[in-house]
Design an enzyme around this catalytic site. Structure first.
Site, PDB file in Angstrom:
ATOM      1  N   HIS A 169      -7.310   6.859 -10.832  1.00 44.96           N
ATOM      2  CA  HIS A 169      -7.809   5.683 -10.121  1.00 44.96           C
ATOM      3  C   HIS A 169      -9.342   5.720  -9.989  1.00 44.96           C
ATOM      4  O   HIS A 169     -10.005   4.689 -10.087  1.00 44.96           O
ATOM      5  CB  HIS A 169      -7.162   5.578  -8.740  1.00 44.96           C
ATOM      6  CG  HIS A 169      -5.756   5.047  -8.772  1.00 44.96           C
ATOM      7  ND1 HIS A 169      -4.662   5.868  -8.940  1.00 44.96           N
ATOM      8  CD2 HIS A 169      -5.273   3.783  -8.678  1.00 44.96           C
ATOM      9  CE1 HIS A 169      -3.557   5.129  -8.926  1.00 44.96           C
ATOM     10  NE2 HIS A 169      -3.903   3.864  -8.775  1.00 44.96           N
ATOM     11  N   HIS A 188       2.545  -3.496  -3.069  1.00 47.96           N
ATOM     12  CA  HIS A 188       2.813  -2.715  -4.281  1.00 47.96           C
ATOM     13  C   HIS A 188       4.280  -2.804  -4.703  1.00 47.96           C
ATOM     14  O   HIS A 188       4.781  -1.937  -5.420  1.00 47.96           O
ATOM     15  CB  HIS A 188       2.412  -1.251  -4.054  1.00 47.96           C
ATOM     16  CG  HIS A 188       0.952  -1.083  -3.774  1.00 47.96           C
ATOM     17  ND1 HIS A 188       0.034  -0.723  -4.727  1.00 47.96           N
ATOM     18  CD2 HIS A 188       0.250  -1.262  -2.630  1.00 47.96           C
ATOM     19  CE1 HIS A 188      -1.178  -0.677  -4.184  1.00 47.96           C
ATOM     20  NE2 HIS A 188      -1.063  -0.996  -2.912  1.00 47.96           N
ATOM     21  N   HIS A 207      -7.818  -0.737  -3.210  1.00 48.94           N
ATOM     22  CA  HIS A 207      -6.715   0.211  -3.027  1.00 48.94           C
ATOM     23  C   HIS A 207      -7.207   1.653  -3.040  1.00 48.94           C
ATOM     24  O   HIS A 207      -6.662   2.512  -2.347  1.00 48.94           O
ATOM     25  CB  HIS A 207      -5.678  -0.009  -4.130  1.00 48.94           C
ATOM     26  CG  HIS A 207      -4.504   0.918  -4.092  1.00 48.94           C
ATOM     27  ND1 HIS A 207      -3.828   1.225  -2.936  1.00 48.94           N
ATOM     28  CD2 HIS A 207      -3.871   1.604  -5.094  1.00 48.94           C
ATOM     29  CE1 HIS A 207      -2.835   2.068  -3.212  1.00 48.94           C
ATOM     30  NE2 HIS A 207      -2.845   2.309  -4.513  1.00 48.94           N
ATOM     31  N   HIS A 224       3.004  -4.892 -10.100  1.00 46.54           N
ATOM     32  CA  HIS A 224       1.904  -5.286  -9.217  1.00 46.54           C
ATOM     33  C   HIS A 224       0.546  -4.917  -9.824  1.00 46.54           C
ATOM     34  O   HIS A 224       0.460  -4.061 -10.705  1.00 46.54           O
ATOM     35  CB  HIS A 224       2.045  -4.641  -7.837  1.00 46.54           C
ATOM     36  CG  HIS A 224       1.961  -3.137  -7.869  1.00 46.54           C
ATOM     37  ND1 HIS A 224       3.057  -2.336  -8.123  1.00 46.54           N
ATOM     38  CD2 HIS A 224       0.910  -2.292  -7.693  1.00 46.54           C
ATOM     39  CE1 HIS A 224       2.690  -1.056  -8.089  1.00 46.54           C
ATOM     40  NE2 HIS A 224       1.386  -1.009  -7.841  1.00 46.54           N
ATOM     41  N   TRP A 284       7.987   2.940  -3.189  1.00 43.22           N
ATOM     42  CA  TRP A 284       7.345   4.231  -2.959  1.00 43.22           C
ATOM     43  C   TRP A 284       7.863   4.801  -1.639  1.00 43.22           C
ATOM     44  O   TRP A 284       7.915   4.081  -0.635  1.00 43.22           O
ATOM     45  CB  TRP A 284       5.833   4.039  -2.893  1.00 43.22           C
ATOM     46  CG  TRP A 284       5.048   5.309  -2.974  1.00 43.22           C
ATOM     47  CD1 TRP A 284       4.862   6.220  -1.982  1.00 43.22           C
ATOM     48  CD2 TRP A 284       4.338   5.801  -4.102  1.00 43.22           C
ATOM     49  NE1 TRP A 284       4.086   7.259  -2.412  1.00 43.22           N
ATOM     50  CE2 TRP A 284       3.745   7.026  -3.717  1.00 43.22           C
ATOM     51  CE3 TRP A 284       4.142   5.329  -5.402  1.00 43.22           C
ATOM     52  CZ2 TRP A 284       2.964   7.780  -4.583  1.00 43.22           C
ATOM     53  CZ3 TRP A 284       3.363   6.084  -6.272  1.00 43.22           C
ATOM     54  CH2 TRP A 284       2.783   7.300  -5.859  1.00 43.22           C
ATOM     55  N   GLU A 342       0.869  -1.785 -12.551  1.00 42.25           N
ATOM     56  CA  GLU A 342       1.850  -0.714 -12.435  1.00 42.25           C
ATOM     57  C   GLU A 342       3.239  -1.314 -12.208  1.00 42.25           C
ATOM     58  O   GLU A 342       3.365  -2.443 -11.761  1.00 42.25           O
ATOM     59  CB  GLU A 342       1.490   0.222 -11.275  1.00 42.25           C
ATOM     60  CG  GLU A 342       0.167   0.945 -11.480  1.00 42.25           C
ATOM     61  CD  GLU A 342      -0.381   1.615 -10.235  1.00 42.25           C
ATOM     62  OE1 GLU A 342      -1.147   2.590 -10.379  1.00 42.25           O
ATOM     63  OE2 GLU A 342      -0.065   1.164  -9.101  1.00 42.25           O
ATOM     64  N   ASP A 386      -3.108  -3.473  -8.846  1.00 45.52           N
ATOM     65  CA  ASP A 386      -3.939  -2.797  -7.851  1.00 45.52           C
ATOM     66  C   ASP A 386      -5.306  -3.467  -7.773  1.00 45.52           C
ATOM     67  O   ASP A 386      -5.907  -3.795  -8.803  1.00 45.52           O
ATOM     68  CB  ASP A 386      -4.171  -1.332  -8.246  1.00 45.52           C
ATOM     69  CG  ASP A 386      -3.000  -0.436  -7.926  1.00 45.52           C
ATOM     70  OD1 ASP A 386      -2.054  -0.889  -7.252  1.00 45.52           O
ATOM     71  OD2 ASP A 386      -3.040   0.737  -8.354  1.00 45.52           O
TER      72      ASP A 386
END
Length: 212
Positions: A163, A53, A63, A57, A23, A175, A59
Site C-alpha cells: 500500500h 471494503h 485508507h 472495492h 475481513w 481488491e 481503496d
C-alpha cells in the site's frame, strides 16, 4: 444491432448479501426493508449496512495515509479503460516481478491469484503483491492494480508495504474481484467507486468488457 451493443461483458464483482465473507472484525453486510408494498407502501425501499471494503472495492489513498485524498476526491480515469488480466495463480505468497510478463500491455493491471474464488468463507492465507512488483509496474506506466484477494498486502502485515508503494506512485487499487472465468488478455475495465465524502474506500460494480 450496432457493434457496440454486441460487446461481451463479464461480471467480476462479488454479490452483496448477508453471506458475504468480510475481513475478520469488519462490518458484516446487512440489508433490511424500510418500506414495503406488502405493508401498503406504494414502493419498496430498503436500507443497507456494510463496510466500505465490502466485496469488490476501490481503496482510497486515505485508507493507508491519513492526509491523502478520500474516495470522493480521486480522479475516475484510472477505473475506466483498457486493462490487462494476468494469471498469477502460481505465485507463492507474494506476486513478484518474475510472475508478471516481461512487458505489460495496459495501464491497468488485474491479477488473478485464486483457482476458484472463495465465495462462502473467508480465507486467512491469500496471495498479495510484493512492493518491488508495484515499483516495477509503476515504471511500466501502470495507474491501477487490481487483485482477486482481499488485500494487495498480506493479511498479517502491519507495515502495509504494498500500500505504501501504490501511494508513492499514485496508483489506484481494486481488491476483492472475482476472476474465475476470465482468461488472460486485454479488456475494458469499468469499476467506478461511489463518491463517499471522507470515504477510505467504496464498493464497486466491476465489469470487464470486450474491446471493440
Amino acid at each position: 444491432m450496432k457493434a457496440e451493443e454486441r460487446r461481451r461483458i463479464w461480471e467480476i464483482s462479488q454479490k452483496l448479501s448477508p453471506e458475504l465473507p468480510v475481513w475478520p472484525g469488519d462490518t458484516a453486510f446487512q440489508h433490511a426493508q424500510t418500506w414495503t408494498m406488502d405493508d401498503g407502501s406504494p414502493v419498496n425501499v430498503s436500507a443497507v449496512t456494510l463496510s466500505t471494503h465490502s466485496g469488490a472495492h476501490a481503496d482510497a489513498p486515505l485508507h493507508y495515509c491519513a492526509t491523502a485524498p478520500d474516495i470522493a476526491s480521486v480522479d475516475l480515469d484510472a477505473y475506466l479503460g483498457p486493462c490487462q488480466v494476468i494469471d498469477a495463480c502460481s505465485a507463492n505468497g507474494l506476486i513478484q516481478v518474475a510472475d508478471l510478463p516481461k512487458k505489460l500491455s495496459a495501464e491497468r493491471i488485474v491479477l488473478r491469484s485464486f483457482d476458484r474464488f472463495p465465495r462462502e468463507k473467508w480465507m486467512d492465507d491469500t496471495v498479495a503483491i510484493a512492493p518491488d512488483a508495484i515499483d516495477w509496474m509503476a515504471g511500466q506506466g501502470v495507474k491501477l492494480v487490481g487483485i482477486d484477494g482481499p488485500s494487495i498486502d498480506p493479511q498479517s502485515s502491519k507495515t502495509m508495504d504494498a500500500h505504501k508503494a501504490v501511494l508513492r506512485h499514485d496508483i489506484r487499487v481494486l481488491e476483492g474481484l472475482v476472476l474465475d472465468d476470465i482468461a488472460e488478455g486485454i479488456y475494458e475495465l469499468i469499476a467506478l467507486p461511489l463518491p463517499i465524502v471522507n470515504g477510505d474506500a467504496s464498493p464497486v460494480r466491476a465489469i470487464l468488457r470486450e474491446l471493440p
